[in-house]
Design a protein around this motif. Structure first.
Motif, PDB file in Angstrom:
ATOM      1  N   THR A   1      -6.496  -0.695  -5.482  1.00 33.27           N
ATOM      2  CA  THR A   1      -7.174  -0.126  -6.644  1.00 33.27           C
ATOM      3  C   THR A   1      -7.131   1.403  -6.551  1.00 33.27           C
ATOM      4  O   THR A   1      -7.440   1.960  -5.504  1.00 33.27           O
ATOM      5  CB  THR A   1      -8.638  -0.592  -6.689  1.00 33.27           C
ATOM      6  N   ASP A   2      -6.756   2.037  -7.631  1.00 34.83           N
ATOM      7  CA  ASP A   2      -6.683   3.512  -7.615  1.00 34.83           C
ATOM      8  C   ASP A   2      -8.067   4.128  -7.650  1.00 34.83           C
ATOM      9  O   ASP A   2      -8.927   3.657  -8.368  1.00 34.83           O
ATOM     10  CB  ASP A   2      -5.882   4.010  -8.821  1.00 34.83           C
TER      11      ASP A   2
ATOM     12  N   MET B   1       0.833  -1.202   0.000  1.00 33.82           N
ATOM     13  CA  MET B   1       0.000   0.000   0.000  1.00 33.82           C
ATOM     14  C   MET B   1       0.869   1.255   0.000  1.00 33.82           C
ATOM     15  O   MET B   1       0.548   2.248  -0.631  1.00 33.82           O
ATOM     16  CB  MET B   1      -0.893   0.044   1.240  1.00 33.82           C
TER      17      MET B   1
ATOM     18  N   PRO C   1      -9.370  -3.998  -2.820  1.00 37.35           N
ATOM     19  CA  PRO C   1      -9.791  -2.585  -2.748  1.00 37.35           C
ATOM     20  C   PRO C   1      -8.657  -1.639  -2.383  1.00 37.35           C
ATOM     21  O   PRO C   1      -8.651  -0.491  -2.828  1.00 37.35           O
ATOM     22  CB  PRO C   1     -10.876  -2.583  -1.668  1.00 37.35           C
ATOM     23  N   LEU C   2      -7.704  -2.111  -1.576  1.00 41.13           N
ATOM     24  CA  LEU C   2      -6.625  -1.217  -1.159  1.00 41.13           C
ATOM     25  C   LEU C   2      -5.679  -0.881  -2.295  1.00 41.13           C
ATOM     26  O   LEU C   2      -5.087   0.191  -2.339  1.00 41.13           O
ATOM     27  CB  LEU C   2      -5.828  -1.845  -0.018  1.00 41.13           C
TER      28      LEU C   2
END
Lengths: 225, 218
Positions: A224-225, A154, A221-222
């Motif tokens: 994904t931009d 991340m 989800p983390l």
């Protein structure tokens, strides 16, 4: 397909590492320096403190782990290869698992050096019960790396990522450190306390299960931009 | 701001102004004496600290999976309040500990878990401040892990050190003490709701200003 992707990513990481050996050398050297610093801090009149070896081993592992995590993802950032990995038509959890196994393999390599060294320098019978020790080290390393891989991935896009990784990682991995240290310390007793070793091992395994699941679930989800 | 906000704020102010008198007129506890009175502020703030951490975790989870920025604003507000109420808890705790256990700090389960939870809330704010673009998602991930983590810390420390403070003290309090305690809990809850509301409002206004600036430039 899924496992094949995992294997491909793991093999890629290991190939890069085997060719440069950069992370292995720097990480192990750093961990050994940690062990040295602790010797100056804790050893009195030539005698190491009781139970000290367990704590020192785990501190060295977690410090070295942070260094390895930062470096492993820095490598992916420089050539924008992480973006390429995420763009590839591969399931995201497989990408995560591949990276995770790569980090675990690296740390396992570092532990192969650290355990005998700590055992020798701090006169601790760490290798008395190799089976238990391997189980505790494996589950502890997996738990630490599971959180670490997710956070390091991340942080690739964040500013001041080198500083932020330890800031995020240490509070979250406190249970691994406690359980790892206590479990290893229980092995060092003159008569090994099997119940408490089993308890700490169970806690580590539960922690691994929760954190690997959470990481696999939130990686998509983390990232994904 | 809703209409009730000002009235509630006045009520909250009055309750906090009255609370020293409410606490002072309480009788001293048999064993601890005067120092027990710290409890009237310590426990309610600890509850708000926990509540806030849970609110932050759930809001982050919803933000991460729905992408709704309103949830993110809720999470920021909750994280800041976690730090605030955590600070009150961690300052009043040692004051009591000094008298009742003779030491400022004990590595007990509850205390260690609180400290680590507080540090996780701090790291949430640090990431948001210094993480640069995209750090809202990063922080949300951290909050989810933080929420899942606290029970583990609690269990592990519980077995590592076995000194416990009494955990089930609330139901055993005599009536004249317990109503005072509940009065303080009500005051702190109201304060929490007000601060939370205010902080979310501030965050909404900020994002509106940001949108306006962007519109002006574009």
């Amino acid at each position: 397909m899924f496992l094949h992707t995992v294997w491909l990513i793991l093999r890629k990481d290991l190939t890069v590492e085997v060719r440069s050996r950069e992370i292995a050398y720097t990480t192990i050297f750093f961990a050994v320096s940690c062990i040295l610093v602790f010797a100056f801090a804790l050893v009195k009149e030539g005698k190491p403190p009781e139970d000290g070896a367990a704590g020192i081993l785990w501190i060295a592992i977690s410090f070295a782990g942070t260094l390895a995590l930062g470096r492993a993802f820095e490598r992916e950032r420089q050539a924008e290869t992480l973006r390429a990995l995420l763009l590839a038509p591969a399931p995201r959890p497989a990408v995560y698992l591949g990276k995770l196994l790569g980090i675990v393999a690296l740390l396992a390599g570092a532990e192969l050096v650290l355990v005998p060294l700590v055992s020798l320098l701090y006169q601790a019978p760490l290798l008395q019960y190799p089976g238990w020790l391997v189980l505790i080290l494996a589950s502890g390393t997996l738990g630490f790396a599971a959180v670490g891989t997710l956070f390091a991935a991340m942080l690739v896009r964040a500013r001041s990522r080198d500083v932020l990784l330890p800031v995020l990682l240490y509070p979250i991995t406190v249970p691994v450190i406690i359980a790892g240290v206590r479990g290893t310390a229980a092995l060092l007793q003159p008569t090994v306390d099997a119940d408490s070793v089993r308890f700490w091992l169970a806690l580590l395994v539960a922690f691994d299960a929760v954190f690997v699941t959470l990481a696999l679930w939130t990686f998509e989800p983390l990232m994904t931009d | 701001m809703p209409k009730w906000f000002v009235r509630a704020a006045v009520l909250c102010g009055l309750m906090f102004a009255a609370s020293p008198f409410v606490i002072a007129t309480s009788r001293d506890e048999a064993e601890l004496g005067m120092v027990f009175k710290i409890f009237y502020y310590h426990m309610p703030s600890a509850w708000m600290f926990l509540l806030s951490a849970i609110v932050c975790g759930i809001a982050s989870l919803r933000f991460l999976f729905s992408g709704d920025v309103r949830r993110d604003r809720t999470a920021v507000a909750a994280a800041e309040l976690t730090v605030l109420f955590g600070l009150i808890t961690l300052v009043t705790g040692p004051l009591w500990a000094r008298r009742s256990w003779g030491t400022w700090w004990i590595w007990d389960a509850r205390i260690t878990a609180s400290l680590v939870g507080w540090m996780i809330a701090w790291s949430y704010l640090i990431v948001r401040k210094y993480g640069g673009p995209g750090s809202d998602k990063l922080a949300a991930g951290l909050a989810i892990f933080g929420m899942a983590n606290v029970p583990f810390i609690y269990i592990s420390v519980n077995f590592w050190r076995t000194i416990h403070p009494a955990t089930s003290v609330v139901p055993t309090l005599p009536v004249d003490m317990s109503w005072r305690l509940w009065f303080c809990v009500a005051s702190f809850t109201l304060l929490y709701v007000l601060l939370f509301k205010l902080r979310v409002y501030l965050e909404e206004e900020r994002s509106r200003v940001d949108t306006l600036y962007l519109a002006l430039e574009g």
